[in-house]
Design a protein around this motif. Structure first.
Motif, PDB file in Angstrom:
ATOM      1  N   LEU A 189     -92.850 -89.190-100.737  1.00 11.44           N
ATOM      2  CA  LEU A 189     -93.983 -89.288 -99.819  1.00 11.44           C
ATOM      3  C   LEU A 189     -94.371 -87.911 -99.292  1.00 11.44           C
ATOM      4  O   LEU A 189     -93.518 -87.031 -99.159  1.00 11.44           O
ATOM      5  N   PRO A 190     -95.647 -87.718 -98.965  1.00  9.82           N
ATOM      6  CA  PRO A 190     -96.056 -86.469 -98.302  1.00  9.82           C
ATOM      7  C   PRO A 190     -95.466 -86.390 -96.889  1.00  9.82           C
ATOM      8  O   PRO A 190     -95.183 -87.413 -96.268  1.00  9.82           O
ATOM      9  N   LYS A 191     -95.280 -85.169 -96.409  1.00  4.70           N
ATOM     10  CA  LYS A 191     -94.873 -84.848 -95.037  1.00  4.70           C
ATOM     11  C   LYS A 191     -93.403 -85.163 -94.756  1.00  4.70           C
ATOM     12  O   LYS A 191     -92.646 -84.280 -94.370  1.00  4.70           O
ATOM     13  N   VAL A 192     -92.998 -86.418 -94.909  1.00  4.81           N
ATOM     14  CA  VAL A 192     -91.588 -86.784 -94.742  1.00  4.81           C
ATOM     15  C   VAL A 192     -91.224 -87.745 -95.862  1.00  4.81           C
ATOM     16  O   VAL A 192     -91.889 -88.770 -96.031  1.00  4.81           O
ATOM     17  N   ASP A 193     -90.178 -87.422 -96.638  1.00  9.52           N
ATOM     18  CA  ASP A 193     -89.824 -88.298 -97.760  1.00  9.52           C
ATOM     19  C   ASP A 193     -89.157 -89.570 -97.265  1.00  9.52           C
ATOM     20  O   ASP A 193     -88.668 -89.650 -96.127  1.00  9.52           O
ATOM     21  N   ALA A 238     -99.215 -97.337 -94.710  1.00  7.69           N
ATOM     22  CA  ALA A 238     -99.053 -95.930 -94.339  1.00  7.69           C
ATOM     23  C   ALA A 238     -98.960 -95.135 -95.633  1.00  7.69           C
ATOM     24  O   ALA A 238     -98.277 -95.550 -96.570  1.00  7.69           O
ATOM     25  N   THR A 239     -99.656 -93.994 -95.686  1.00  8.86           N
ATOM     26  CA  THR A 239     -99.696 -93.220 -96.927  1.00  8.86           C
ATOM     27  C   THR A 239     -98.900 -91.916 -96.851  1.00  8.86           C
ATOM     28  O   THR A 239     -98.905 -91.141 -97.798  1.00  8.86           O
ATOM     29  N   ASP A 240     -98.221 -91.687 -95.732  1.00 10.04           N
ATOM     30  CA  ASP A 240     -97.313 -90.539 -95.658  1.00 10.04           C
ATOM     31  C   ASP A 240     -96.188 -90.878 -94.680  1.00 10.04           C
ATOM     32  O   ASP A 240     -96.266 -91.848 -93.913  1.00 10.04           O
ATOM     33  N   GLY A 241     -95.148 -90.054 -94.691  1.00 12.20           N
ATOM     34  CA  GLY A 241     -93.968 -90.347 -93.889  1.00 12.20           C
ATOM     35  C   GLY A 241     -94.208 -90.316 -92.390  1.00 12.20           C
ATOM     36  O   GLY A 241     -93.641 -91.127 -91.651  1.00 12.20           O
ATOM     37  N   GLU A 242     -95.041 -89.408 -91.929  1.00  9.52           N
ATOM     38  CA  GLU A 242     -95.299 -89.324 -90.493  1.00  9.52           C
ATOM     39  C   GLU A 242     -96.023 -90.561 -89.981  1.00  9.52           C
ATOM     40  O   GLU A 242     -95.697 -91.105 -88.931  1.00  9.52           O
ATOM     41  N   LEU A 250     -86.326 -91.197 -98.018  1.00  2.60           N
ATOM     42  CA  LEU A 250     -84.902 -91.192 -97.667  1.00  2.60           C
ATOM     43  C   LEU A 250     -84.670 -90.582 -96.288  1.00  2.60           C
ATOM     44  O   LEU A 250     -83.900 -91.113 -95.481  1.00  2.60           O
ATOM     45  N   THR A 251     -85.340 -89.473 -96.014  1.00  2.00           N
ATOM     46  CA  THR A 251     -85.211 -88.845 -94.695  1.00  2.00           C
ATOM     47  C   THR A 251     -85.718 -89.780 -93.609  1.00  2.00           C
ATOM     48  O   THR A 251     -85.101 -89.931 -92.543  1.00  2.00           O
ATOM     49  N   LEU A 252     -86.833 -90.429 -93.893  1.00  2.00           N
ATOM     50  CA  LEU A 252     -87.427 -91.374 -92.941  1.00  2.00           C
ATOM     51  C   LEU A 252     -86.473 -92.530 -92.665  1.00  2.00           C
ATOM     52  O   LEU A 252     -86.247 -92.909 -91.506  1.00  2.00           O
ATOM     53  N   LEU A 253     -85.895 -93.070 -93.716  1.00  5.02           N
ATOM     54  CA  LEU A 253     -84.990 -94.205 -93.563  1.00  5.02           C
ATOM     55  C   LEU A 253     -83.759 -93.822 -92.741  1.00  5.02           C
ATOM     56  O   LEU A 253     -83.321 -94.588 -91.868  1.00  5.02           O
ATOM     57  N   LYS A 254     -83.219 -92.660 -92.998  1.00  5.79           N
ATOM     58  CA  LYS A 254     -82.054 -92.207 -92.220  1.00  5.79           C
ATOM     59  C   LYS A 254     -82.408 -92.055 -90.743  1.00  5.79           C
ATOM     60  O   LYS A 254     -81.607 -92.390 -89.860  1.00  5.79           O
ATOM     61  N   ARG A 255     -83.610 -91.562 -90.466  1.00  5.65           N
ATOM     62  CA  ARG A 255     -84.051 -91.439 -89.072  1.00  5.65           C
ATOM     63  C   ARG A 255     -84.133 -92.811 -88.408  1.00  5.65           C
ATOM     64  O   ARG A 255     -83.698 -92.993 -87.264  1.00  5.65           O
ATOM     65  N   TRP A 256     -84.719 -93.775 -89.124  1.00  2.00           N
ATOM     66  CA  TRP A 256     -84.850 -95.124 -88.561  1.00  2.00           C
ATOM     67  C   TRP A 256     -83.491 -95.727 -88.268  1.00  2.00           C
ATOM     68  O   TRP A 256     -83.261 -96.266 -87.183  1.00  2.00           O
ATOM     69  N   ARG A 257     -82.593 -95.643 -89.219  1.00  4.94           N
ATOM     70  CA  ARG A 257     -81.263 -96.225 -89.000  1.00  4.94           C
ATOM     71  C   ARG A 257     -80.532 -95.507 -87.878  1.00  4.94           C
ATOM     72  O   ARG A 257     -79.835 -96.131 -87.070  1.00  4.94           O
TER      73      ARG A 257
END
Length: 229
Positions: free
Chosen positions: A52-56, A28-32, A58-65
């Motif tokens: 990362l483009p679109k979603v960085d 995957a080449t961007d956060g989304e 750290l933000t992505l990881l927090k969403r997953w957790r």
């Protein structure tokens, strides 16, 4: 595994190295895009860049957790200060590797995370007289070296991590092949046959078992007689 990185030259180098090491790699080449893939596929491990483009990252990881996604995540980033590392680990990362890095170190860290995911600290997996060295990617049975192709090794390791439990053809296919591969799950039966010829032929007891209508398994300590090879 899922590789989340937007720098194309690095993506190409990492994917090639990881595949040579035996990993099936989705990219995957961007956060989304990463978010969609991680929520729709059960990965053994994710390598996640921070910037990362679109979603960085750290933000992505927090969403997953926050959503209960517990896949092991290794953060890969150019940020190298102690505070950056602490921020990443506190966000839910399992490991943190600053750029630049040696590929061998990345491979070792990924293998350790995968073992942790299977509650396996010892790098050597054992089943009767079969030994699988996950660090050296070497296999021995009754003290004799067994030469396997990277895909055969990946299949055997997957069965060993689930020893005593049935894994379906679709589970094996998803583990062995990335999103770009056009093989079907029928190829799993072919590789099981290859593996049996190398691991079981001439040895006793046979370790790779079939549960008809369900899938395959590596013999556990208390498997019942009805299992047929």
């Amino acid at each position: 595994m899922l590789l989340v990185e937007d720098h194309q030259p690095l993506v190409k180098a990492l994917r090639q190295g990881l595949e040579e090491e035996g990993f099936a790699v989705d990219v995957a080449t961007d956060g989304e895009e990463a978010d969609v893939k991680c929520r729709s596929t059960s990965y053994d491990v994710v390598v996640l860049d921070v910037m990362l483009p679109k979603v960085d990252g750290l933000t992505l990881l927090k969403r997953w957790r926050g959503s209960g996604i517990n896949t092991h995540v290794l953060m890969l980033t150019a940020k190298t200060t102690t505070n950056d590392k602490v921020t990443g680990l506190d966000a839910g990362a399992d490991d943190y590797l600053p750029k630049p890095f040696e590929m061998d170190e990345l491979f070792a860290r990924l293998r350790a995370l995968i073992r942790r995911g299977h509650q396996q600290k010892d790098p050597v997996l054992r089943c009767y007289d079969l030994e699988i060295d996950t660090a050296a990617r070497a296999v021995r049975r009754s003290g004799r070296s067994v030469q396997l192709t990277p895909r055969e090794y990946a299949l055997l390791e997957f069965l060993a991590f689930h020893r005593g439990k049935v894994v379906t053809r679709s589970m094996i296919w998803e583990h062995l092949y990335d999103e770009y591969d056009e093989n079907t799950s029928n190829v799993v039966d072919v590789y099981i046959r290859y593996l049996r010829n190398k691991v079981d032929k001439g040895f006793d007891p046979p370790l790779i078992l079939t549960r008809w209508g369900e899938g395959y398994m590596l013999r556990g300590d208390d498997d019942p007689p009805p299992l047929k090879v």
